[in-house]
Motif scaffolding. Structure first.
Motif, mmCIF file in Angstrom:
data_model
loop_
_atom_site.group_PDB
_atom_site.id
_atom_site.type_symbol
_atom_site.label_atom_id
_atom_site.label_comp_id
_atom_site.label_asym_id
_atom_site.label_seq_id
_atom_site.Cartn_x
_atom_site.Cartn_y
_atom_site.Cartn_z
ATOM 1 N N HIS A 1 0.811 -1.214 0.000
ATOM 2 C CA HIS A 1 0.000 0.000 0.000
ATOM 3 C C HIS A 1 0.847 1.267 0.000
ATOM 4 O O HIS A 1 0.327 2.361 0.271
ATOM 5 C CB HIS A 1 -0.955 -0.024 1.195
ATOM 6 N N ASN A 2 2.140 1.105 -0.296
ATOM 7 C CA ASN A 2 3.064 2.251 -0.375
ATOM 8 C C ASN A 2 3.070 3.087 0.900
ATOM 9 O O ASN A 2 3.150 4.312 0.856
ATOM 10 C CB ASN A 2 2.760 3.127 -1.585
ATOM 11 N N ILE A 3 2.997 2.412 2.027
ATOM 12 C CA ILE A 3 3.054 3.086 3.321
ATOM 13 C C ILE A 3 4.517 3.122 3.765
ATOM 14 O O ILE A 3 5.175 2.086 3.799
ATOM 15 C CB ILE A 3 2.192 2.345 4.364
ATOM 16 N N PRO A 4 5.024 4.313 4.082
ATOM 17 C CA PRO A 4 6.420 4.398 4.528
ATOM 18 C C PRO A 4 6.664 3.545 5.776
ATOM 19 O O PRO A 4 5.812 3.455 6.656
ATOM 20 C CB PRO A 4 6.608 5.885 4.849
ATOM 21 N N ILE A 5 7.831 2.929 5.810
ATOM 22 C CA ILE A 5 8.217 2.068 6.928
ATOM 23 C C ILE A 5 9.399 2.714 7.636
ATOM 24 O O ILE A 5 10.421 2.996 7.021
ATOM 25 C CB ILE A 5 8.583 0.662 6.434
ATOM 26 N N LYS A 6 9.246 2.926 8.926
ATOM 27 C CA LYS A 6 10.317 3.509 9.751
ATOM 28 C C LYS A 6 10.768 2.448 10.738
ATOM 29 O O LYS A 6 9.961 1.895 11.467
ATOM 30 C CB LYS A 6 9.770 4.727 10.501
ATOM 31 N N GLU A 7 12.048 2.160 10.751
ATOM 32 C CA GLU A 7 12.580 1.165 11.681
ATOM 33 C C GLU A 7 13.080 1.840 12.944
ATOM 34 O O GLU A 7 13.897 2.755 12.886
ATOM 35 C CB GLU A 7 13.718 0.377 11.021
ATOM 36 N N ASP A 8 12.540 1.405 14.073
ATOM 37 C CA ASP A 8 12.956 1.905 15.379
ATOM 38 C C ASP A 8 12.617 0.818 16.393
ATOM 39 O O ASP A 8 11.489 0.751 16.895
ATOM 40 C CB ASP A 8 12.247 3.212 15.707
ATOM 41 N N ALA A 9 13.572 -0.041 16.677
ATOM 42 C CA ALA A 9 13.336 -1.210 17.529
ATOM 43 C C ALA A 9 12.837 -0.826 18.915
ATOM 44 O O ALA A 9 11.945 -1.486 19.462
ATOM 45 C CB ALA A 9 14.606 -2.045 17.633
ATOM 46 N N ASP A 10 13.382 0.244 19.487
ATOM 47 C CA ASP A 10 12.948 0.652 20.824
ATOM 48 C C ASP A 10 11.493 1.111 20.821
ATOM 49 O O ASP A 10 10.719 0.775 21.715
ATOM 50 C CB ASP A 10 13.841 1.765 21.374
ATOM 51 N N LEU A 11 11.119 1.870 19.809
ATOM 52 C CA LEU A 11 9.740 2.345 19.718
ATOM 53 C C LEU A 11 8.782 1.176 19.481
ATOM 54 O O LEU A 11 7.715 1.107 20.087
ATOM 55 C CB LEU A 11 9.604 3.393 18.612
ATOM 56 N N VAL A 12 9.169 0.255 18.599
ATOM 57 C CA VAL A 12 8.332 -0.921 18.343
ATOM 58 C C VAL A 12 8.133 -1.716 19.635
ATOM 59 O O VAL A 12 7.024 -2.162 19.940
ATOM 60 C CB VAL A 12 8.930 -1.812 17.232
ATOM 61 N N GLU A 13 9.189 -1.882 20.392
ATOM 62 C CA GLU A 13 9.089 -2.621 21.659
ATOM 63 C C GLU A 13 8.119 -1.930 22.609
ATOM 64 O O GLU A 13 7.276 -2.579 23.238
ATOM 65 C CB GLU A 13 10.473 -2.747 22.307
ATOM 66 N N ASN B 1 7.430 14.087 5.531
ATOM 67 C CA ASN B 1 8.565 14.422 4.664
ATOM 68 C C ASN B 1 8.762 13.387 3.568
ATOM 69 O O ASN B 1 9.055 13.738 2.421
ATOM 70 C CB ASN B 1 9.849 14.574 5.484
ATOM 71 N N VAL B 2 8.614 12.113 3.903
ATOM 72 C CA VAL B 2 8.727 11.055 2.884
ATOM 73 C C VAL B 2 7.639 11.231 1.836
ATOM 74 O O VAL B 2 7.908 11.167 0.639
ATOM 75 C CB VAL B 2 8.645 9.647 3.532
ATOM 76 N N ASN B 3 6.408 11.469 2.288
ATOM 77 C CA ASN B 3 5.302 11.664 1.347
ATOM 78 C C ASN B 3 5.533 12.883 0.461
ATOM 79 O O ASN B 3 5.226 12.850 -0.729
ATOM 80 C CB ASN B 3 3.977 11.799 2.090
ATOM 81 N N LYS B 4 6.076 13.935 1.034
ATOM 82 C CA LYS B 4 6.363 15.146 0.257
ATOM 83 C C LYS B 4 7.441 14.862 -0.792
ATOM 84 O O LYS B 4 7.346 15.286 -1.935
ATOM 85 C CB LYS B 4 6.818 16.265 1.207
ATOM 86 N N GLU B 5 8.472 14.120 -0.392
ATOM 87 C CA GLU B 5 9.586 13.819 -1.296
ATOM 88 C C GLU B 5 9.198 12.835 -2.394
ATOM 89 O O GLU B 5 9.602 12.973 -3.537
ATOM 90 C CB GLU B 5 10.752 13.255 -0.490
#
Length: 98
Positions: free
Chosen positions: A46-58, A86-90
């Motif tokens: 679905h073209n959804i940006p993916i942000k990796e942040d292990a601490d936040l996910v936990e 910002n990703v969507n804008k870019e």
């Protein structure tokens, strides 16, 4: 001798936020292993940006599904939302790197 890290399956969460309808983002999916891979696959489809942040996910993994994030996480989620905007804008609305 180095200690081996215990195996930890990949985890993923998904948030949904409709600013005009919600006071805060909601956790709509969470999982580890195969479920985490499926969450990421759906995001890519679905073209959804993916942000990796292990601490936040936990941290978010401790929340119940369909509950809004607590106020103490507003600041960090605001940073993630700013990144998404910002990703969507870019890359164009709804399109981002996978």
């Amino acid at each position: 001798m180095k200690r081996k890290k215990p195996f930890s399956p990949k985890k993923a969460v998904a948030l949904k936020y409709k600013p005009l309808e919600q006071s805060a983002p909601k956790l709509v999916a969470k999982g580890a292993g195969v479920i985490a891979e499926r969450i990421l696959q759906i995001a890519r489809e679905h073209n959804i940006p993916i942000k990796e942040d292990a601490d936040l996910v936990e941290t978010l993994s401790q929340l119940d599904i369909n509950h809004e994030i607590p106020p103490e996480l507003y600041h960090v989620i605001a940073e993630v939302l700013a990144w998404v905007y910002n990703v969507n804008k870019e890359y164009g609305a709804g399109v981002g790197p996978s």
